[in-house]
Design an enzyme around this catalytic site. Structure first.
Site, PDB file in Angstrom:
ATOM      1  N   ASP A 140       0.841  -1.197   0.000  1.00  0.00           N
ATOM      2  CA  ASP A 140       0.000   0.000   0.000  1.00  0.00           C
ATOM      3  C   ASP A 140       0.886   1.261   0.000  1.00  0.00           C
ATOM      4  O   ASP A 140       0.714   2.166   0.821  1.00  0.00           O
ATOM      5  CB  ASP A 140      -0.960   0.001   1.199  1.00  0.00           C
ATOM      6  N   HIS A 183      -2.382   0.464  11.822  1.00  0.00           N
ATOM      7  CA  HIS A 183      -2.249  -0.949  11.469  1.00  0.00           C
ATOM      8  C   HIS A 183      -0.801  -1.321  11.192  1.00  0.00           C
ATOM      9  O   HIS A 183       0.049  -0.449  11.022  1.00  0.00           O
ATOM     10  CB  HIS A 183      -3.102  -1.275  10.234  1.00  0.00           C
ATOM     11  N   GLN A 251      -3.347  -5.376   5.856  1.00  0.00           N
ATOM     12  CA  GLN A 251      -3.090  -4.346   6.878  1.00  0.00           C
ATOM     13  C   GLN A 251      -3.959  -4.657   8.104  1.00  0.00           C
ATOM     14  O   GLN A 251      -5.177  -4.457   8.061  1.00  0.00           O
ATOM     15  CB  GLN A 251      -3.421  -2.950   6.310  1.00  0.00           C
ATOM     16  N   ARG A 281       3.552  12.858  10.480  1.00  0.00           N
ATOM     17  CA  ARG A 281       2.227  12.683   9.878  1.00  0.00           C
ATOM     18  C   ARG A 281       1.615  11.409  10.451  1.00  0.00           C
ATOM     19  O   ARG A 281       2.114  10.303  10.206  1.00  0.00           O
ATOM     20  CB  ARG A 281       2.353  12.578   8.359  1.00  0.00           C
ATOM     21  N   ASP A 283      -0.757   8.724  10.276  1.00  0.00           N
ATOM     22  CA  ASP A 283      -1.588   8.174   9.211  1.00  0.00           C
ATOM     23  C   ASP A 283      -2.900   7.628   9.787  1.00  0.00           C
ATOM     24  O   ASP A 283      -2.901   6.943  10.816  1.00  0.00           O
ATOM     25  CB  ASP A 283      -0.809   7.035   8.528  1.00  0.00           C
ATOM     26  N   GLU A 325      -3.679  12.919   9.821  1.00  0.00           N
ATOM     27  CA  GLU A 325      -4.194  12.710   8.459  1.00  0.00           C
ATOM     28  C   GLU A 325      -5.622  12.177   8.554  1.00  0.00           C
ATOM     29  O   GLU A 325      -5.880  11.003   8.319  1.00  0.00           O
ATOM     30  CB  GLU A 325      -3.282  11.738   7.699  1.00  0.00           C
ATOM     31  N   HIS A 394      -0.799  11.945  -2.795  1.00  0.00           N
ATOM     32  CA  HIS A 394      -0.693  10.581  -3.323  1.00  0.00           C
ATOM     33  C   HIS A 394      -2.035   9.860  -3.315  1.00  0.00           C
ATOM     34  O   HIS A 394      -2.175   8.804  -3.923  1.00  0.00           O
ATOM     35  CB  HIS A 394       0.334   9.799  -2.504  1.00  0.00           C
ATOM     36  N   ASP A 395      -3.008  10.397  -2.564  1.00  0.00           N
ATOM     37  CA  ASP A 395      -4.298   9.721  -2.448  1.00  0.00           C
ATOM     38  C   ASP A 395      -5.301  10.268  -3.465  1.00  0.00           C
ATOM     39  O   ASP A 395      -5.024  11.201  -4.208  1.00  0.00           O
ATOM     40  CB  ASP A 395      -4.830   9.872  -1.020  1.00  0.00           C
ATOM     41  N   ARG A 519      -4.696   4.722  -7.738  1.00  0.00           N
ATOM     42  CA  ARG A 519      -3.995   5.900  -7.207  1.00  0.00           C
ATOM     43  C   ARG A 519      -2.574   5.977  -7.761  1.00  0.00           C
ATOM     44  O   ARG A 519      -1.949   7.027  -7.762  1.00  0.00           O
ATOM     45  CB  ARG A 519      -3.966   5.853  -5.667  1.00  0.00           C
TER      46      ARG A 519
HETATM   47  C1  GLC Z   1      -3.786   6.906   4.529  1.00  0.00           C
HETATM   48  C2  GLC Z   1      -2.801   6.989   3.390  1.00  0.00           C
HETATM   49  C3  GLC Z   1      -3.254   6.077   2.300  1.00  0.00           C
HETATM   50  C4  GLC Z   1      -3.325   4.662   2.825  1.00  0.00           C
HETATM   51  C5  GLC Z   1      -4.185   4.590   4.098  1.00  0.00           C
HETATM   52  C6  GLC Z   1      -3.986   3.288   4.810  1.00  0.00           C
HETATM   53  O1  GLC Z   1      -5.022   7.374   4.184  1.00  0.00           O
HETATM   54  O2  GLC Z   1      -2.666   8.306   2.949  1.00  0.00           O
HETATM   55  O3  GLC Z   1      -2.405   6.135   1.185  1.00  0.00           O
HETATM   56  O4  GLC Z   1      -3.846   3.805   1.855  1.00  0.00           O
HETATM   57  O5  GLC Z   1      -3.853   5.606   5.018  1.00  0.00           O
HETATM   58  O6  GLC Z   1      -2.758   3.281   5.472  1.00  0.00           O
END
Ligand code: GLC
Length: 649
Positions: A140, A183, A251, A281, A283, A325, A394-395, A519
Site C-alpha cells: 500500500d 495498522h 493491513q 504525519r 496516518d 491525516e 498521493h491519495d 492511485r
Molecule cells: C492513509 C494513506 C493512504 C493509505 C491509508 C492506509 O489514508 O494516505 O495512502 O492507503 O492511510 O494506510
C-alpha cells in the site's frame, strides 16, 4: 491519583534515571510536571480499567524519559529554537513537497544530490512517503509496515536516513515522515506471532474465533476499499481466526484497547521524533479506536489517544509538530485540533481536505458557492493550529463535504456529485479532464477520484491534441488551483511532479502489485530529462515550474500569509470569484480567484467593505498597480485567473 502522588511518581522515575532535575534536566523536568496531570488523566480515560494499567503507566513514563535521554543534542537545540518562534509551523516561510524517494530519485543516498531542485523552487519541507520496511507486493505504498525501525532495503538504510536528515537540517530544510499508527503489515513480527497462536500478540489485534462479532462490526463499518478489499475482516488460515483489516486485507488493525500496543507505538513515535522529524504525519488517526455498533471512525477514544500522544511528545520532543491525516467530514476534522480544555492540544496540523475537494468542485462547475458554504465550518480552526493545504497528494480526491453545503448553492447533492465524478473521470461530454473513479462502492455508487493535477486540469488532453490554446488554458487552471492552496492559510504541500506538469502515468497497470489501485496513476516516476526542461524557456515544464516558484517566493516575503486566524472571505459579489482577505497589522492582501471559463467582473465596492482607507492595489502576481474605481465600475478578471492584491496608498 492526586497530583502530589503523581509528581512524586514522575520525580522517582527521573531519579531512577539519574536525571538532574534541578540542573541540566530542569527544562525537561518542568515540561514533564506541566503535562503530567494531563498525561495521567488521558491515560486513565483510555486504560484505567485495565488489570496491568499501573504497571504500564510506569512503562509509559519510562518511555518518555528514555526518548528524552536519547534525543540528540542538535535536536534539543532545534527544539529550543522552535519554542522561541512559538508555533513555528504557522510561518509563511514554509512550503512543502511530498514525494516517494524511489520514484523521485532512487535511494535515500541519492536525495542529497537533488536538494537543489527544492531550493531552486523554494520548497523547504520534505514529506518523504513511507520508508520503513514493507513487503513488496503488499505494501500500500509503504503504509503496510512490517518493521517500524528498519528502513526498507530498496530505499537504503537507517544510517542513510539519519545522514539525509543531518544534511537537510544544515540547509534549513524541514523533514516530515509518517507514523502508520492504525495498522501493521500482516508480516510484522507481532502479526507473525499472532498467526502462530501467541495469545499475547493476538491481543495486539482484533482477532475473533468466528464471524459473529466481525459480522456485527461490519454492519456499521463502511468499506474503505470496496473494490479491491471489501469488508473489514480477513480470515487468517494459520490460526483459524478472523482479524480486523479496515484497509487492505494485508493491513491488520492494531488493538489500542490494549495499553501495551499504545506504549509500543508511542515508543515508535518518539523514535521517529529522535530521527529529527519536524512534522510527524499520523496516518489514518480517525480509525485508531473501534467500538462495536459504530462506524469505528472519529470516535472520542481516538481523540483521547491522540491527545495523549501529543502530551508525551511535548515533554520528550517539543519541537515536533503532529499532523493528523484525518480525511473526514468538515465538522469532524475540526475535532482533531482538540476540543474543550484540550483545544489546540491534539494535532497541530490537519489536511484541509474539504477545501482541496471544494477547489476541484469549483473548477468543474465554475461556481464557488459550495466552497463558500463550507467556510464558516472551516474557519472554526483554533488559533495556533494550522492546515496542510494542497491540491493533490498521493491519495484520491474524496468529495467528502456535506450535502448541506451543496444544497446551500442550490444544487441537488446526488446529481452534483455524479456530475463531478463524470467530469473528472472524463466521461462528461466536453470535459477536458483525464482521471478515473477510485473505490467505487457498488452498493452506494460512492466513488472518489484519481488523477494527477495536470491531467485533471486538462493538460494530458491538450498535449495529445497538440493544441497550444488548450495547453495554455490547462496551465492557467493548474496555477489557479495551486495559488489558492498557497494563500489560503496553512503549509502548502506540493505533490512531486506537479511542479513540472506531470500527467497520469498508466504503467501501474502492468504491475500486479499496483494494478488493483489506480492511485498509482498519479504517483509518477520522475524523468530527470523531463525535469531539466524546467530551464527551457516556454516549455510546459518551465511555465509551470517558474510560476510555482514565483508563487512560493511571493508567499515567503509576506508575513500576512502566515496562518494567524487572519482570513476573511469576501461576500460573494460574483459567484465565479472566490475571494478572501488576509490581514496582519496594517497589511492587507486580497486574494481573488476566478474559477470561470469567462471573464468575471467585480465591482470596486468589493474592496471597500473592510476597514482601512486605501486607494490603490498592487498585484504581486500580475505585478501591476490598480487604482480603486467608483463603486459601479468593475475590476475584471480573465478566465481562470487570480490576483494577489495588496492594499497600498
Ligand atoms: C492513509 C494513506 C493512504 C493509505 C491509508 C492506509 O489514508 O494516505 O495512502 O492507503 O492511510 O494506510
Amino acid at each position: 491519583m492526586d497530583h502530589f502522588s503523581l509528581y512524586q511518581r514522575v520525580n522517582t522515575a527521573c531519579a531512577k534515571n539519574k536525571l538532574d532535575i534541578g540542573g541540566a534536566d530542569i527544562t525537561f523536568h518542568t515540561r514533564f510536571i506541566a503535562n503530567a496531570a494531563a498525561i495521567r488523566a488521558l491515560y486513565t480515560e483510555s486504560y484505567g480499567y485495565h488489570d496491568r494499567s499501573e504497571l504500564l503507566f510506569d512503562e509509559l513514563l519510562q518511555t518518555i524519559i528514555d526518548a528524552y535521554i536519547q534525543r540528540p543534542a542538535a535536536l534539543q537545540q532545534r527544539d529550543t529554537e522552535k519554542e522561541k518562534k512559538d508555533n513555528w509551523f504557522l510561518s509563511n516561510e514554509i512550503t512543502g513537497m511530498s514525494l516517494y524517494v524511489d520514484r523521485f530519485c532512487g535511494r535515500l543516498s541519492d536525495l542529497p544530490g537533488k536538494l537543489d531542485h527544492f531550493t531552486k523552487l523554494g520548497v523547504n519541507l520534505l514529506h518523504l512517503m513511507p520508508l520503513f520496511q514493507s513487503p513488496a507486493g503488499e505494501s500500500d505504498g509503504g503504509y503496510a509496515v512490517s518493521d517500524f525501525r528498519q528502513v526498507d532495503k530498496r530505499f537504503g538504510s537507517l544510517q542513510d536516513l539519519i545522514g539525509l536528515q543531518q544534511k537537510m537540517q544544515s540547509e534549513d530544510l524541514y523533514l516530515m515522515l509518517d507514523i502508520v499508527l492504525n495498522h501493521t503489515s500482516h508480516q510484522h513480527a507481532w502479526a507473525v506471532k499472532a498467526k502462530a497462536g501467541d495469545p499475547v500478540y493476538q491481543d495486539y489485534f482484533y482477532m475473533y474465533d468466528n464471524r459473529t462479532l466481525p459480522n456485527r462490526y461490519e454492519q456499521a463499518m463502511p468499506d474503505i476499499f470496496p473494490e479491491s478489499s471489501p469488508g473489514s475482516f480477513t480470515y487468517v488460515q494459520e490460526c483459524d481466526k478472523w482479524v480486523m483489516t479496515v484497509f487492505h486485507h494485508y493491513q491488520w488493525d492494531l488493538n489500542y484497547t490494549n495499553p501495551a500496543v499504545f506504549n509500543a507505538m508511542l515508543d515508535t513515535v518518539l523514535f521517529y521524533a529522535n530521527l529529527g522529524v519536524d512534522i510527524l504525519r499520523i496516518d489514518a488517526p480517525a480509525f485508531i479506536w473501534k467500538q462495536l455498533g459504530t462506524s469505528c471512525q472519529n470516535l472520542p477514544g481516538a481523540h483521547t489517544l491522540l491527545r495523549l500522544i501529543k502530551q508525551c511528545v511535548q515533554v520528550a520532543a517539543p519541537g515536533v509538530a503532529l499532523l493528523g491525516e484525518a480525511i473526514v467530514a468538515p465538522a469532524e476534522i475540526m475535532k482533531y485540533f482538540g476540543t474543550g480544555s484540550f483545544t489546540g492540544q491534539e494535532c497541530d496540523l490537519a489536511y484541509n481536505a474539504t477545501q482541496m475537494a471544494l477547489q476541484w468542485d469549483a473548477l468543474a462547475t465554475g461556481d464557488i458557492r459550495v466552497m463558500l458554504a463550507a467556510q464558516p465550518e472551516l474557519l472554526q480552526k483554533p488559533f495556533g493550529s494550522s492546515w496542510i493545504t494542497y491540491t493533490r497528494c498521493h491519495d484520491d480526491i474524496g468529495l467528502g463535504y456535506d450535502d448541506s453545503m451543496i444544497a446551500a448553492a442550490g444544487y441537488d447533492s446526488y446529481a452534483h456529485r455524479r456530475f463531478l465524478k463524470e467530469y473528472y473521470s472524463g466521461t462528461y461530454p466536453g470535459s477536458p479532464a483525464r482521471g478515473a473513479l477510485f473505490s467505487v462502492n457498488p452498493k452506494t455508487q460512492d466513488a472518489r477520484i484519481s488523477g494527477s493535477l495536470a491531467s485533471l486540469c486538462g493538460l494530458e488532453n491538450a498535449v495529445e491534441k497538440n493544441d497550444p490554446a488548450e495547453i495554455a488554458l490547462s496551465i492557467r487552471k493548474i496555477l489557479l488551483m495551486q495559488a489558492q492552496s498557497f494563500f489560503i492559510g496553512g503549509i502548502p504541500m506540493l505533490f512531486y511532479g506537479d511542479e513540472a506538469g506531470y500527467t497520469n502515468d498508466y504503467s501501474y497497470l502492468n504491475d500486479p502489485a499496483k494494478s488493483y489501485d489506480n492511485r498509482w496513476m498519479h504517483r509518477p516516476r520522475i524523468d530527470w530529462q523531463k525535469n531539466a526542461r524546467v530551464d527551457l524557456k516556454e516549455s510546459v515544464e518551465e511555465r509551470i515550474f517558474s510560476a510555482t516558484r514565483q508563487l512560493i517566493a511571493i508567499r515567503k516575503k509576506m508575513p500576512v500569509v502566515a496562518d494567524l486566524a487572519n482570513i476573511t472571505w469576501l461576500t460573494p459579489h460574483n459567484i465565479h470569484i472566490a475571494g478572501f482577505l488576509r490581514t496582519y497589522g496594517t497589511q492587507k492582501l486580497y486574494c481573488l480567484f476566478n474559477f470561470s471559463n469567462k471573464p468575471a467582473y467585480l465591482t470596486w465596492y468589493a474592496f471597500k467593505e473592510h476597514k482601512g482607507a486605501f486607494t490603490k492595489l498592487y498585484d504581486h502576481w500580475g505585478q501591476e498597480r490598480h487604482t480603486i474605481g467608483p463603486d459601479h465600475e468593475y475590476f475584471v478578471m480573465e478566465p481562470y485567473s487570480f490576483c494577489l492584491l495588496e492594499a497600498v496608498d
